[in-house]
Design an enzyme around this catalytic site. Structure first.
Site, PDB file in Angstrom:
ATOM      1  N   ASP A  75      17.857  42.496  90.586  1.00 38.84           N
ATOM      2  CA  ASP A  75      19.193  42.405  91.159  1.00 38.84           C
ATOM      3  C   ASP A  75      20.110  43.532  90.716  1.00 38.84           C
ATOM      4  O   ASP A  75      21.320  43.453  90.870  1.00 38.84           O
ATOM      5  CB  ASP A  75      19.832  41.050  90.859  1.00 38.84           C
ATOM      6  N   GLY A  76      19.530  44.597  90.169  1.00 36.25           N
ATOM      7  CA  GLY A  76      20.311  45.753  89.751  1.00 36.25           C
ATOM      8  C   GLY A  76      19.538  46.534  88.716  1.00 36.25           C
ATOM      9  O   GLY A  76      18.301  46.445  88.633  1.00 36.25           O
TER      10      GLY A  76
ATOM     11  N   PRO B 209      14.921  48.554  85.657  1.00 40.63           N
ATOM     12  CA  PRO B 209      15.328  47.526  86.611  1.00 40.63           C
ATOM     13  C   PRO B 209      15.814  46.275  85.885  1.00 40.63           C
ATOM     14  O   PRO B 209      15.302  45.924  84.820  1.00 40.63           O
ATOM     15  CB  PRO B 209      14.044  47.227  87.397  1.00 40.63           C
ATOM     16  N   LYS B 210      16.790  45.631  86.464  1.00 40.83           N
ATOM     17  CA  LYS B 210      17.257  44.340  85.949  1.00 40.83           C
ATOM     18  C   LYS B 210      16.427  43.262  86.647  1.00 40.83           C
ATOM     19  O   LYS B 210      16.753  42.809  87.747  1.00 40.83           O
ATOM     20  CB  LYS B 210      18.743  44.167  86.214  1.00 40.83           C
ATOM     21  N   VAL B 211      15.349  42.887  86.018  1.00 40.18           N
ATOM     22  CA  VAL B 211      14.388  41.967  86.630  1.00 40.18           C
ATOM     23  C   VAL B 211      15.041  40.612  86.867  1.00 40.18           C
ATOM     24  O   VAL B 211      15.722  40.071  85.986  1.00 40.18           O
ATOM     25  CB  VAL B 211      13.134  41.838  85.741  1.00 40.18           C
TER      26      VAL B 211
END
Length: 565
Positions: free
Chosen positions: A286-287, A132-134
């Site tokens: 967010d991605g 995950p893009k934290v």
């Protein structure tokens, strides 16, 4: 890794081509501006971006959502290409940099737009991983002989702010590690803890800005510190093999390896992206980040997007939209609703070309004019919603704004009254609609054609139209004229109660209604109160039946033989 920092890391020459495709909502077109206006508009936007950069990097305040920031920079890049003589490049590097040098550079991330771009990026390659893009703030953690000695904000990737004092208050950042002797550098994300957070449902909820703001303070309370978590997304000088690197991070006590998955195909990547978007996580994201397990030695890293890692972001929550015009729609009861007509954009799977500003009061507070850039999101059942103004155009276009004092529930019964075309049309649409007379095949378009032809001056002028008059209207013809005439004639047979609603009878609550006009028209305010109306309803009902225009409508219906009048 705040995406807005990517602009600073590239430098102006590299930033522009990347920004131009950051969102499909930005049409590849040049505004029809004079050189003087181009100068004003580019200066306005560049100044706004510089203000955002300064607040974010120096004060820890996120004044605008990251997606909107990205799109604003893309818009500026596009305008720079259109008007090179007026080009402006805000100095994001100066805003991002701090006094403390990073021991190893922080790389940024390029962004892939869709599954096809992912497929192309991974083509023929192996040793692929996703995580995950934290959505937090990036930090370097430096340990010497197992003891935390420094925490540095990401800054511009080369220099940042010294966060060591606050970092020591955050339990998620270990004060000591069982790492042996020498220096150990970790790169990660400090995030706001959100147990059970589902990104697809809740969005970013301002989590990044909250953490940035707290860490920018001189002191950090114990309660706030306890809400900050750490996601270590890289160990730059760790083992070359990803499996060994993840095992090493687990032994050091970090949970980020639990969210780092090996993948082989684009379908695997898409599946994890969907999973993390819709399943509970302890943080906002967010991605996803797609990376190769192998990468160059850390000493060679640059403060620029690398070739071994990219981001694939989630669908945008908001989109930047340019206002093309402002229309003031007036409802049948006189309510004025500003409607913003937008340069069409794509948000998720919806094409959006207009959005309501809600009320005249809100429009005045926001002062939205053509050329302004607004934030739009999808709410409820994919209904566009105006979130606010992102920045205003440098040139303020004058607008003809209806006077609310002239529009109310008893105004505009005649089409010829100045400024009444909109409210009069709304009365006609209500009259034939489901809540009114329920006339088949007679909607806004039919009424507009009749208005434009000059056939309707009063609300009931259509009662005397014949088939020949209808057949002569643009776009009608014999068959449509016959259908419309037949449906209009059927209105005469509608019950008295339906006619009352169609004419715009105010809400009567639980008040008992009589079966004829005379009985209702002779009621006083006290009589309406006795019949069960509230005081406000009683005043409105008495005023309705006493109004001369309403009385004229009653006489017209009485002459037409409509029952009850």
């Amino acid at each position: 890794m705040p995406r807005r920092l990517l602009r600073a890391l590239h430098g102006a020459a590299l930033a522009l081509p990347l920004l131009l495709h950051c969102t499909a909502s930005l049409a590849d077109r040049c505004p029809d501006w004079s050189p003087a206006r181009a100068e004003r508009e580019l200066h306005t936007l560049a100044t706004q971006i510089a203000r955002w950069d300064s607040a974010y990097h120096r004060d820890g305040q996120s004044l605008v959502a990251d997606a909107l920031y990205d799109q604003a920079r893309a818009r500026l890049a596009q305008w720079n290409r259109c008007f090179p003589a007026a080009a402006r490049l805000p100095d994001a590097l100066a805003a991002a940099a701090g006094p403390v040098a990073h021991p190893l550079a922080h790389t940024g991330l390029d962004k892939l737009d869709d599954a096809a771009a992912v497929e192309a990026w991974i083509a023929g390659q192996g040793d692929l991983w996703v995580q995950p893009k934290v959505d937090g703030v990036a930090v370097s953690l430096v340990y010497q002989d197992g003891t935390l000695v420094q925490a540095i904000s990401r800054g511009d990737g080369r220099h940042g702010q010294d966060w060591t004092a606050n970092a020591r208050q955050i339990a998620a950042i270990p004060a000591t590690l069982a790492s042996g002797r020498g220096r150990l550098v970790l790169q990660g994300e400090l995030y706001w803890r959100l147990p059970g957070h589902v990104q697809a449902e809740a969005g970013g909820v301002g989590a990044r800005g909250r953490v940035a703001g707290l860490l920018a303070r001189q002191t950090l309370s114990a309660e706030d510190a306890s809400r900050i978590g750490l996601f270590v997304w890289d160990w730059p000088q760790g083992p070359a093999d990803m499996h060994e690197r993840l095992d090493g991070l687990r032994r050091l006590g970090f949970d980020s390896p639990d969210y780092t998955r090996a993948v082989q195909h684009a379908d695997d990547i898409a599946a994890w992206r969907e999973h993390w978007y819709r399943q509970p996580l302890p943080f906002a994201s967010d991605g996803i980040v797609i990376r190769h397990g192998q990468r160059p030695p850390a000493a060679r890293w640059q403060a620029a997007p690398p070739h071994w890692a990219v981001a694939w972001k989630y669908p945008a929550e908001q989109a930047l939209a340019e206002v093309r015009s402002v229309e003031f729609r007036i409802g049948r009861r006189g309510r004025i609703t500003p409607l913003l007509h937008l340069q069409p954009l794509q948000l998720d799977d919806r094409r959006i070309a207009r959005v309501s500003a809600g009320s005249l009061k809100r429009w005045r507070q926001l002062d939205i004019r053509p050329g302004d850039q607004v934030a739009v999101r999808l709410a409820g059942l994919s209904i566009p919603r105006l979130d606010g103004v992102v920045w205003q155009a440098g040139e303020r276009a004058p607008l003809q704004v209806p006077d609310p004092a002239r529009h109310h529930p008893l105004s505009c019964w005649q089409a010829r009254e100045a400024g009444c075309a909109g409210q009069f049309h709304a009365r006609l649409v209500w009259l034939s609609g489901r809540e009114g007379l329920a006339l088949d095949s007679i909607g806004p378009g039919t009424w507009q054609t009749l208005q434009d032809s000059g056939q309707l001056h009063g609300l009931l002028d259509w009662l005397t139209l014949d088939e020949a008059q209808l057949g002569a209207l643009p776009g009608f013809g014999a068959q449509r004229a016959a259908t419309v005439w037949r449906n209009l004639q059927a209105a005469r047979q509608r019950p008295f109660a339906r006619w009352l609603r169609a004419l715009g009878l105010p809400p009567s609550g639980s008040a008992r209604l009589a079966e004829d006009w005379r009985s209702l028209a002779t009621r006083s305010e006290a009589d309406w109160l006795g019949a069960g109306a509230s005081r406000r309803q009683a005043r409105q009902l008495q005023a309705f039946f006493a109004h001369p225009e309403v009385g004229a409508l009653r006489s017209r219906l009485q002459s037409a033989g409509v029952a009850g009048f």
